[in-house]
Design a protein around this motif. Sequence first.
Motif, short mmCIF file in Angstrom:
data_model
loop_
_atom_site.label_atom_id
_atom_site.label_comp_id
_atom_site.label_asym_id
_atom_site.label_seq_id
_atom_site.Cartn_x
_atom_site.Cartn_y
_atom_site.Cartn_z
N ASP A 92 99.74 -21.41 25.30
CA ASP A 92 98.72 -20.94 26.25
C ASP A 92 98.05 -19.66 25.78
N TYR A 93 98.84 -18.71 25.28
CA TYR A 93 98.25 -17.43 24.90
C TYR A 93 97.62 -17.47 23.51
N ALA A 94 98.06 -18.37 22.65
CA ALA A 94 97.34 -18.59 21.40
C ALA A 94 95.94 -19.11 21.69
N LEU A 95 95.85 -20.05 22.63
CA LEU A 95 94.55 -20.60 23.00
C LEU A 95 93.65 -19.53 23.59
N LEU A 96 94.21 -18.67 24.44
CA LEU A 96 93.43 -17.56 25.01
C LEU A 96 92.91 -16.66 23.90
N ASP A 97 93.74 -16.35 22.91
CA ASP A 97 93.30 -15.48 21.83
C ASP A 97 92.15 -16.10 21.06
N VAL A 98 92.23 -17.40 20.82
CA VAL A 98 91.15 -18.09 20.10
C VAL A 98 89.87 -18.09 20.92
N LEU A 99 89.96 -18.45 22.19
CA LEU A 99 88.77 -18.54 23.04
C LEU A 99 88.12 -17.18 23.29
N SER A 100 88.90 -16.12 23.21
CA SER A 100 88.36 -14.77 23.43
C SER A 100 87.90 -14.10 22.15
N GLY A 101 88.03 -14.78 21.02
CA GLY A 101 87.65 -14.17 19.75
C GLY A 101 88.62 -13.11 19.28
N GLY A 102 89.91 -13.30 19.60
CA GLY A 102 90.93 -12.36 19.12
C GLY A 102 91.05 -11.11 19.95
N ARG A 103 90.98 -11.25 21.28
CA ARG A 103 91.02 -10.06 22.15
C ARG A 103 92.29 -9.98 23.00
N LEU A 104 93.31 -10.75 22.68
CA LEU A 104 94.51 -10.78 23.50
C LEU A 104 95.39 -9.56 23.29
N ASN A 105 95.83 -8.95 24.40
CA ASN A 105 96.91 -7.97 24.44
C ASN A 105 98.03 -8.61 25.26
N LEU A 106 99.23 -8.72 24.71
CA LEU A 106 100.28 -9.46 25.38
C LEU A 106 101.46 -8.56 25.75
N GLY A 107 101.64 -8.39 27.06
CA GLY A 107 102.81 -7.69 27.58
C GLY A 107 103.85 -8.70 28.03
N LEU A 108 105.10 -8.45 27.67
CA LEU A 108 106.19 -9.38 27.97
C LEU A 108 107.32 -8.66 28.69
N GLY A 109 108.03 -9.41 29.52
CA GLY A 109 109.16 -8.84 30.22
C GLY A 109 110.15 -9.91 30.62
N SER A 110 111.27 -9.46 31.19
CA SER A 110 112.34 -10.38 31.56
C SER A 110 112.42 -10.62 33.06
N GLY A 111 111.45 -10.08 33.82
CA GLY A 111 111.46 -10.26 35.26
C GLY A 111 112.33 -9.22 35.95
N TYR A 112 112.00 -8.92 37.22
CA TYR A 112 112.77 -7.88 37.93
C TYR A 112 112.81 -8.10 39.44
N LEU A 113 112.09 -9.09 39.97
CA LEU A 113 112.05 -9.29 41.41
C LEU A 113 113.03 -10.40 41.82
N PRO A 114 114.01 -10.11 42.66
CA PRO A 114 115.02 -11.11 43.04
C PRO A 114 114.43 -12.39 43.62
N HIS A 115 113.36 -12.27 44.43
CA HIS A 115 112.82 -13.48 45.05
C HIS A 115 112.17 -14.41 44.02
N GLU A 116 111.72 -13.86 42.89
CA GLU A 116 111.15 -14.72 41.86
C GLU A 116 112.25 -15.47 41.11
N PHE A 117 113.35 -14.79 40.82
CA PHE A 117 114.47 -15.50 40.19
C PHE A 117 114.98 -16.60 41.11
N ALA A 118 115.06 -16.30 42.41
CA ALA A 118 115.52 -17.30 43.37
C ALA A 118 114.54 -18.47 43.43
#
Length: 338
Positions: A92-118
């Motif tokens: 998904d994010y490779a495609l975004l980078d291509v469609l934007s002409g190489g403008r992707l900034n990618l922030g990643l994380g492991s999650g932190y909200l209990p209701h999302e894990f649930a």
Amino acid sequence: MKFGLFTVFDNYQAKFDRTPAKLLQEVLEQTVEADRLGYESVWFAEHHFSEYGILTSPHILLTAAAERTKRIRLGVSIVSLVFHNPIQVAEDYALLDVLSGGRLNLGLGSGYLPHEFAGFNVDGKDKAFRFNDALAVIEKAWTGETFSHHGEYYQFTDIKLQVIPEQKQVPLWIGALRSQGAQYVGKMGYNIMGVPYVSGNSIEELRQVISDYRRAYLEAGHDERKINTPLALHTFVAETREAAERIAKPHVNLYLETRQYGKGAQYEDLEAREQLLIGTPEDVIGRLKKYKEVGCDHIMMLMNFGGLPHEQVLKSMELVAREVMPAFREQAKEESVR
């Protein structure tokens, strides 16, 4: 100092009669305006199952933004890797980078909200290990080569992406603003990003976290020139301090009441800790200089928060571009001459 626009997508449909469709359209308009005004980046958050954040698939809205903009970099802050198949994230994010002409900034994380894990039926106890495994998959996939991966959580055999990012190396950030986590990210050679009021109570605490991160990063032999530390702060700028506080305060407090972690803080608490950018252009310039001094070189201005009206967001954005950004351009020129 780089200037970015950050949106969490907190929405209050019943309170403000603002549908999700209307909020998404307003954010796209703000992104187009940020591009016109010279902001360096725009950042969208990913959240699930709560009005605290209604954007579940940032890459889709960022692709729409890519079609409407020319220069601004398109960031996500952050993709919660543990809720996704890492191959799907890579695609998904490779495609975004291509469609934007190489403008992707990618922030990643492991999650932190209990209701999302649930909600995703994911056990958060091993989230750090699951995150590391997923990140290894993405990095292999983005080489464009056929690869296999046999980790503890993800296993793939002889696969190859047909679309890889346009950028030879997509800029990556990992959400971490606590000392132990920041040092670990530094050793890995990645950049850190985050929201200061979530992790600490003062600029001095932040100074220590960034210092620990930089030390670990450099001791591991990584290139100091690649360090870029974006921090997110609620921002609203007006001609007078009184007007800025009167307009922004109730919306800051609504945002703080809605967030799913660290409840209890109010506007006055964040202001006392110097964790807001709310006031006149001069007020904001002064506070940003303090953040720059402790190592922040990329500010993610959280301007659309707590149901703040679209028109007010646009006015604040314009005032920042006209009176705040030039102060740091001039400072950069002076520093380059020395």
